[in-house]
Design a protein around this motif. Structure first.
Motif, PDB file in Angstrom:
ATOM      1  N   ILE A   1       0.835  -1.202   0.000  1.00  0.00           N
ATOM      2  CA  ILE A   1       0.000   0.000   0.000  1.00  0.00           C
ATOM      3  C   ILE A   1       0.869   1.251   0.000  1.00  0.00           C
ATOM      4  CG2 ILE A   1      -1.622   1.360   1.379  1.00  0.00           C
ATOM      5  CD1 ILE A   1      -2.944  -0.905  -0.119  1.00  0.00           C
ATOM      6  N   THR A   2       1.944   1.235   0.776  1.00  0.00           N
ATOM      7  CA  THR A   2       2.856   2.385   0.810  1.00  0.00           C
ATOM      8  C   THR A   2       3.450   2.643  -0.563  1.00  0.00           C
ATOM      9  OG1 THR A   2       3.414   1.945   3.136  1.00  0.00           O
ATOM     10  CG2 THR A   2       4.931   3.334   1.882  1.00  0.00           C
ATOM     11  N   GLN A   3       3.819   1.587  -1.256  1.00  0.00           N
ATOM     12  CA  GLN A   3       4.401   1.750  -2.591  1.00  0.00           C
ATOM     13  C   GLN A   3       3.386   2.347  -3.560  1.00  0.00           C
ATOM     14  OE1 GLN A   3       7.752   1.203  -3.291  1.00  0.00           O
ATOM     15  NE2 GLN A   3       7.108   2.410  -5.079  1.00  0.00           N
ATOM     16  N   LEU A   4       2.113   1.973  -3.440  1.00  0.00           N
ATOM     17  CA  LEU A   4       1.079   2.540  -4.315  1.00  0.00           C
ATOM     18  C   LEU A   4       0.891   4.034  -4.051  1.00  0.00           C
ATOM     19  CD1 LEU A   4      -1.606  -0.317  -4.259  1.00  0.00           C
ATOM     20  CD2 LEU A   4      -0.191   0.393  -6.199  1.00  0.00           C
ATOM     21  N   VAL A   5       1.036   4.442  -2.784  1.00  0.00           N
ATOM     22  CA  VAL A   5       0.972   5.871  -2.466  1.00  0.00           C
ATOM     23  C   VAL A   5       2.157   6.595  -3.087  1.00  0.00           C
ATOM     24  CG1 VAL A   5       1.065   7.580  -0.598  1.00  0.00           C
ATOM     25  CG2 VAL A   5      -0.359   5.539  -0.341  1.00  0.00           C
ATOM     26  N   ILE A   6       3.346   6.031  -2.954  1.00  0.00           N
ATOM     27  CA  ILE A   6       4.556   6.627  -3.538  1.00  0.00           C
ATOM     28  C   ILE A   6       4.427   6.745  -5.055  1.00  0.00           C
ATOM     29  CG2 ILE A   6       7.027   6.243  -3.961  1.00  0.00           C
ATOM     30  CD1 ILE A   6       7.188   4.981  -1.170  1.00  0.00           C
ATOM     31  N   ASP A   7       3.813   5.741  -5.681  1.00  0.00           N
ATOM     32  CA  ASP A   7       3.645   5.738  -7.140  1.00  0.00           C
ATOM     33  C   ASP A   7       2.498   6.632  -7.609  1.00  0.00           C
ATOM     34  OD1 ASP A   7       5.707   3.922  -7.284  1.00  0.00           O
ATOM     35  OD2 ASP A   7       4.412   2.165  -7.437  1.00  0.00           O
ATOM     36  N   GLY A   8       1.804   7.268  -6.667  1.00  0.00           N
ATOM     37  CA  GLY A   8       0.708   8.164  -7.037  1.00  0.00           C
ATOM     38  C   GLY A   8      -0.563   7.454  -7.455  1.00  0.00           C
ATOM     39  N   LYS A   9      -0.703   6.183  -7.092  1.00  0.00           N
ATOM     40  CA  LYS A   9      -1.883   5.420  -7.492  1.00  0.00           C
ATOM     41  C   LYS A   9      -2.959   5.382  -6.407  1.00  0.00           C
ATOM     42  CE  LYS A   9       0.783   2.510 -10.642  1.00  0.00           C
ATOM     43  NZ  LYS A   9       1.242   1.125 -10.985  1.00  0.00           N
ATOM     44  N   ILE A  10      -2.608   5.847  -5.206  1.00  0.00           N
ATOM     45  CA  ILE A  10      -3.552   5.985  -4.094  1.00  0.00           C
ATOM     46  C   ILE A  10      -3.388   7.382  -3.518  1.00  0.00           C
ATOM     47  CG2 ILE A  10      -4.046   5.251  -1.723  1.00  0.00           C
ATOM     48  CD1 ILE A  10      -3.456   2.415  -2.502  1.00  0.00           C
ATOM     49  N   ASP A  11      -4.516   8.053  -3.227  1.00  0.00           N
ATOM     50  CA  ASP A  11      -4.465   9.423  -2.698  1.00  0.00           C
ATOM     51  C   ASP A  11      -4.187   9.452  -1.204  1.00  0.00           C
ATOM     52  OD1 ASP A  11      -5.186  10.649  -5.205  1.00  0.00           O
ATOM     53  OD2 ASP A  11      -7.214   9.886  -4.867  1.00  0.00           O
ATOM     54  N   VAL A  12      -4.851   8.564  -0.455  1.00  0.00           N
ATOM     55  CA  VAL A  12      -4.688   8.523   0.996  1.00  0.00           C
ATOM     56  C   VAL A  12      -4.911   7.089   1.453  1.00  0.00           C
ATOM     57  CG1 VAL A  12      -7.120   9.088   1.428  1.00  0.00           C
ATOM     58  CG2 VAL A  12      -5.409   9.539   3.212  1.00  0.00           C
ATOM     59  N   ALA A  13      -4.123   6.672   2.451  1.00  0.00           N
ATOM     60  CA  ALA A  13      -4.253   5.306   2.952  1.00  0.00           C
ATOM     61  C   ALA A  13      -4.065   5.285   4.458  1.00  0.00           C
ATOM     62  CB  ALA A  13      -3.233   4.384   2.274  1.00  0.00           C
ATOM     63  N   MET A  14      -4.506   4.178   5.053  1.00  0.00           N
ATOM     64  CA  MET A  14      -4.298   3.944   6.479  1.00  0.00           C
ATOM     65  C   MET A  14      -3.497   2.659   6.625  1.00  0.00           C
ATOM     66  SD  MET A  14      -7.888   5.073   8.219  1.00  0.00           S
ATOM     67  CE  MET A  14      -8.893   4.409   6.897  1.00  0.00           C
ATOM     68  N   VAL A  15      -2.368   2.746   7.322  1.00  0.00           N
ATOM     69  CA  VAL A  15      -1.474   1.596   7.450  1.00  0.00           C
ATOM     70  C   VAL A  15      -0.945   1.504   8.869  1.00  0.00           C
ATOM     71  CG1 VAL A  15      -0.753   1.737   5.040  1.00  0.00           C
ATOM     72  CG2 VAL A  15       0.586   2.913   6.798  1.00  0.00           C
ATOM     73  N   GLU A  16      -0.356   0.328   9.177  1.00  0.00           N
ATOM     74  CA  GLU A  16       0.385   0.158  10.411  1.00  0.00           C
ATOM     75  C   GLU A  16       1.798  -0.248  10.040  1.00  0.00           C
ATOM     76  OE1 GLU A  16      -0.955  -4.101   9.692  1.00  0.00           O
ATOM     77  OE2 GLU A  16      -1.701  -2.102   9.297  1.00  0.00           O
ATOM     78  N   GLY A  17       2.688  -0.248  11.006  1.00  0.00           N
ATOM     79  CA  GLY A  17       4.047  -0.685  10.697  1.00  0.00           C
ATOM     80  C   GLY A  17       5.085   0.358  11.028  1.00  0.00           C
ATOM     81  N   GLN A  18       6.354  -0.001  10.765  1.00  0.00           N
ATOM     82  CA  GLN A  18       7.481   0.833  11.175  1.00  0.00           C
ATOM     83  C   GLN A  18       8.137   1.589  10.024  1.00  0.00           C
ATOM     84  OE1 GLN A  18       8.000   0.792  14.491  1.00  0.00           O
ATOM     85  NE2 GLN A  18       6.415  -0.759  14.736  1.00  0.00           N
TER      86      GLN A  18
END
Length: 298
Positions: free
Chosen positions: A133-150
């Motif tokens: 999911i983080t990579q999709l945000v970086i690639d501009g394919k997701i506008d906003v996301a909610m994630v957990e992790g370090q």
């Protein structure tokens, strides 16, 4: 509803006059209840409960705070209702993402409510582990996301959403469940089921165990699965144990299918975060984040 969860913990303990009963009602561990109360007392610089063995009672300060909690929660409801009125006329497109735990617990409810409150917003939803999911945000394919992790990337803006606790669980008729509590080194003797590599949940587990002097490679890992639902189903038909989010096991705890086993001295907490690219925001994105905060109950 928007409120300080710590205040809800206090109110539940005050009404039940039992840390154990409050933990059961809130579906968190008793040590977590104790910690929330201790931190609240530290913030207020005064005791809220008198502890006498297994019995507790409210102090004068505790009675004052309890008197106001109901009014505070009523105000929060009014705020939620007023904010809902701001939805009129808001429209646009929104690409939403969430890591697996949130996608399986919080998101189905929030997406349905968000659609009802903002019918003119057209959104898509993507789920995956935190890394994908983080990579999709970086690639501009997701506008906003909610994630957990370090993970932290310089191009991403991280904004706290809520907190969550991970606990060790097994099926209720497993002899391990009857123990109720184990010490950390006993984890080395258990058959464990873990999330897959790239999972934010696995990151949190690894970090917490490392602080207790335990490496993942030292564990007896029976299997790694890509979703909490799969892990729960596996546990119900095996003698294994797993670390799972409290949010994912509420139903199983109510039905007495799974039981929590405390690991003495180990606490696993994580922060769920909104992520988006720096400088990439809009009224629609901010409204979505505000809406999520107004309806979270974690």
């Amino acid at each position: 509803m928007i409120f300080d969860f710590r205040l809800q913990v206090f109110q539940t303990v005050a009404l039940k006059l039992s840390f154990t009963k409050a933990a059961a009602e809130l579906f968190i561990t008793q040590p977590a209840v104790t910690r929330h109360i201790r931190e609240l007392e530290k913030q207020l610089n005064m005791a809220l409960f008198v502890r006498n063995g297994n019995h507790i009672s409210l102090t004068s300060a505790g009675n004052v705070l309890l008197k106001h909690t109901a009014k505070i929660f009523e105000i929060y409801l009014l705020i939620e209702n007023d904010l809902a009125q701001l939805s009129d006329g808001l429209r646009g497109n929104l690409r939403i993402g969430a890591s697996t735990t949130l996608a399986q617990t919080f998101m189905p409810k929030i997406l349905a409510l968000f659609k009802a409150a903002y019918p003119e917003i057209i959104f898509t939803f993507t789920r995956g582990n935190t890394e994908s999911i983080t990579q999709l945000v970086i690639d501009g394919k997701i506008d906003v996301a909610m994630v957990e992790g370090q993970m932290h990337y310089p191009q991403i803006n991280y904004e706290k959403f809520s907190d969550d606790e991970l606990v060790l669980v097994t099926k209720s008729d497993n002899p391990l469940a009857q123990k109720g509590e184990i010490v950390p080194h006993q984890l080395l003797d258990l058959q464990l089921v873990l999330r897959e590599h790239g999972s934010g949940t696995l990151d949190v587990i690894s970090k917490a165990l490392s602080e207790a002097g335990i490496s993942l490679k030292d564990l007896k890992i029976e299997l790694q699965l890509e979703s909490n639902v799969s892990i729960k189903q596996y546990l119900l038909h095996s003698e294994a144990a797993a670390f799972l989010s409290m949010q994912t096991i509420i139903g199983e705890l109510k039905r007495n299918e799974l039981s929590i086993v405390d690991v003495k001295g180990i606490e696993m907490f994580r922060t769920f975060q909104f992520i988006q690219l720096h400088g990439r925001t809009s009224k629609v994105i901010e409204s979505f984040k505000l809406f999520c905060r107004g309806h979270i109950n974690i």
